[in-house]
Design a protein around this motif. Structure first.
Motif, short mmCIF file in Angstrom:
data_model
loop_
_atom_site.label_atom_id
_atom_site.label_comp_id
_atom_site.label_asym_id
_atom_site.label_seq_id
_atom_site.Cartn_x
_atom_site.Cartn_y
_atom_site.Cartn_z
N GLU A 100 0.93 -1.37 -0.13
CA GLU A 100 -0.06 0.02 0.27
C GLU A 100 0.71 1.54 -0.16
O GLU A 100 0.07 2.40 -0.34
CB GLU A 100 -0.71 0.06 1.63
CG GLU A 100 -1.47 -1.07 1.19
CD GLU A 100 -2.32 -0.90 2.98
OE1 GLU A 100 -3.60 -1.23 3.15
OE2 GLU A 100 -1.66 -0.83 4.15
N VAL A 101 2.46 0.87 0.64
CA VAL A 101 3.04 2.57 0.64
C VAL A 101 3.27 3.26 -0.57
O VAL A 101 3.71 4.38 -0.29
CB VAL A 101 4.44 1.73 1.24
CG1 VAL A 101 3.82 1.54 2.04
CG2 VAL A 101 5.20 1.01 0.28
N SER A 170 1.01 -4.61 -6.76
CA SER A 170 0.08 -4.85 -4.98
C SER A 170 -0.46 -6.55 -5.45
O SER A 170 0.17 -7.62 -4.62
CB SER A 170 -1.43 -4.48 -5.37
OG SER A 170 -1.06 -3.50 -4.62
N SER A 171 -0.60 -7.10 -6.37
CA SER A 171 -0.95 -8.83 -6.63
C SER A 171 0.36 -9.55 -6.55
O SER A 171 0.17 -10.44 -5.69
CB SER A 171 -0.80 -8.66 -8.16
OG SER A 171 -0.24 -8.10 -9.12
N LEU A 173 2.64 -8.90 -4.30
CA LEU A 173 3.53 -8.86 -2.81
C LEU A 173 1.50 -9.05 -1.88
O LEU A 173 2.55 -10.08 -1.25
CB LEU A 173 2.98 -7.49 -2.69
CG LEU A 173 4.05 -6.36 -2.96
CD1 LEU A 173 4.30 -4.90 -3.06
CD2 LEU A 173 5.55 -6.42 -2.82
N GLN A 174 1.33 -9.09 -3.02
CA GLN A 174 -0.08 -9.60 -1.89
C GLN A 174 -0.22 -11.61 -2.46
O GLN A 174 -0.21 -12.19 -1.04
CB GLN A 174 -1.65 -9.60 -2.13
CG GLN A 174 -2.40 -8.03 -1.04
CD GLN A 174 -3.57 -7.21 -2.31
OE1 GLN A 174 -4.23 -8.11 -2.89
NE2 GLN A 174 -3.32 -5.64 -2.12
N TYR A 175 0.22 -12.03 -3.32
CA TYR A 175 0.39 -12.84 -3.35
C TYR A 175 1.29 -13.92 -2.56
O TYR A 175 1.56 -14.26 -0.98
CB TYR A 175 0.88 -13.83 -4.02
CG TYR A 175 1.41 -14.79 -4.78
CD1 TYR A 175 0.70 -15.96 -5.02
CD2 TYR A 175 2.77 -15.33 -4.26
CE1 TYR A 175 1.47 -17.53 -5.45
CE2 TYR A 175 2.49 -17.16 -4.45
CZ TYR A 175 2.77 -17.70 -4.73
OH TYR A 175 3.04 -19.01 -4.98
N LEU A 176 2.53 -12.92 -2.02
CA LEU A 176 3.68 -13.31 -1.21
C LEU A 176 3.03 -12.64 0.10
O LEU A 176 3.34 -14.30 0.99
CB LEU A 176 4.83 -12.58 -1.66
CG LEU A 176 5.68 -11.95 -2.45
CD1 LEU A 176 6.69 -11.27 -2.37
CD2 LEU A 176 6.22 -13.80 -3.26
N GLN A 213 7.86 -17.81 -12.51
CA GLN A 213 6.90 -15.85 -12.76
C GLN A 213 7.06 -15.79 -11.41
O GLN A 213 7.70 -14.27 -11.55
CB GLN A 213 5.71 -16.34 -12.52
CG GLN A 213 4.55 -15.34 -13.88
CD GLN A 213 4.98 -14.44 -14.25
OE1 GLN A 213 5.20 -13.18 -12.99
NE2 GLN A 213 3.55 -13.69 -14.56
N ILE A 214 6.86 -16.27 -10.32
CA ILE A 214 7.30 -15.99 -9.05
C ILE A 214 8.72 -16.13 -8.64
O ILE A 214 9.33 -14.97 -8.27
CB ILE A 214 6.20 -17.17 -8.33
CG1 ILE A 214 5.15 -16.54 -8.11
CG2 ILE A 214 6.49 -16.25 -6.67
CD1 ILE A 214 4.32 -15.51 -8.01
#
Lengths: 224, 224
Positions: A100-101, A170-171, A173-176, A213-214
């Motif tokens: 979010e930063v 975001s997507s 980081l949220q996966y992580l 990908q990751i």
DNA sequence: TCCTAAATTTAGATGAATCTAAAAATAGTT
DNA sequence: AACTATTTTTAGATTCATCTAAATTTAGGA
């Protein structure tokens, strides 16, 4: 006495982008690549390149591209420093999540007050890395990339500590978050699937299967 | 679906100034007074008044002046809220002196992130007043002036607590620092000199002689 | 009521930052 | 060496925010 040195927000954003595209080094950065990165038009970049050249921040060669001058590099480092310190502040002091930063830091990085950013630095106890693992330039502009590799490039059975992310969307980081992968965690490569280069890893005692990908967006520092 | 509501920095500054000049109430604020307050030209104010009217933030009557609409008031309160919260943050968390915060808060008040300011509010434990004693509007826009009087208007022997300053210039605030006058201190008027309206006060056990200039820029809340 | 001084608005200009469309230069290919 | 596709620049327009100078309106006397 010459006119006070002052940069507009747009000028600062161009300088920062040129820096991120490698304006640090010697090769020229094309107007096209800057335009693409900033989601603007090449013609706008040309105009700005001239303006920045006039102000002594970039070297501009018609039809070739730009590089940052010493003054330009110093400016870029100062902006990057502010951006990353604010990101740390948002995460550590205001409980923002690391996905979010970015937006907010994009605004805060343009606040003009040396005292403010120095105090923020002090409040945070002079952090060396931002929430995504990127190094924070010092007040005097020292800046060192951490020794790191992409997880996808590690050989089988190699061990490492997660130290950063390449993609900061975001997507991703949220996966992580969802899979409990965070900076500081230990990772070992257990298997690699030849077909799609996906890998099986051990992280904090768990086993996890992740795509190439990751893996090619996660930085690790290898150890034995 | 109509165009996303967005205000430029200049628009926000005008709204804030109109609010401070009393655009809250019913009387019209003249372009001239706005120009003077903002150190700009009346013709610039006219242009902006039209733009703000078009956006529904002010009521503009040609040759008469402007008042804030409901939407304008809401906007103004949100900016004032951000400004004052940032001031508290700078003083409480970063050890800025109360005479150093204004400039920086002028920049920070334009940062667009509801989450950010709510988190700052929370970090500061929801303060009601800024470092100069001015009230901080709540998130929902409630805003109440504190019950206060100028020190210069108190009768002889009256007692009060220092609750705010009218002038917030560095020189005035530094004068107060030098003489150990700060918000929260108890003050009693001992004597008034008819000749120049200067007064003798008791503050925290000390005696102090202050000019009318000073007394008419200090707010106190009277008690018995 | 008429006049004048002050306040306010209009008209036209400027600089920043952007765009589109057209022109020019570069680089790669036969 | 000539052609073509791509990249880059120029020219001209637009919006924001400001200015100066001139015109207009308002308000307060005489």
């Amino acid at each position: 006495m010459r006119k006070a040195f002052f940069l507009t927000r747009a000028e600062e954003n161009y300088i920062k982008t040129i820096f991120h595209l490698g304006g640090n080094e010697t090769q020229l950065i094309s107007t096209n690549s800057i335009a693409e990165e900033m989601e603007t038009k090449p013609s706008s970049v040309t105009d700005m390149a001239k303006r920045l050249a006039r102000k002594g921040l970039v070297n501009y060669v018609r039809y070739q591209g730009v590089t940052l001058t010493e003054k330009g590099k110093k400016t870029a480092l100062s902006i990057v420093r502010k951006h990353r310190l604010w990101e740390v502040f948002l995460v550590k002091k205001l409980d923002f999540n690391w996905d979010e930063v970015h937006e907010v830091a994009e605004q805060l990085e343009h606040i003009k007050s040396e005292k403010l950013i120095d105090k923020i630095d002090e409040l945070l106890d002079f952090p060396k890395y931002d929430p995504h693992g990127d190094p924070i330039p010092t007040k005097s502009g020292e800046f060192q990339e951490r020794d790191k590799q992409l997880l996808s490039e590690l050989p089988i059975m190699a061990k490492g500590v997660c130290v950063g992310v390449k993609d900061t969307s975001s997507s991703f980081l949220q996966y992580l978050d969802k899979n409990n992968i965070a900076l500081g965690h230990s990772i070992q490569i257990l298997e690699r699937e030849d077909f799609d280069d996906s890998i099986e890893i051990a992280i904090d005692g768990r086993r996890l299967h992740i795509s190439n990908q990751i893996a090619s967006n996660l930085y690790v520092k290898q150890h034995d």
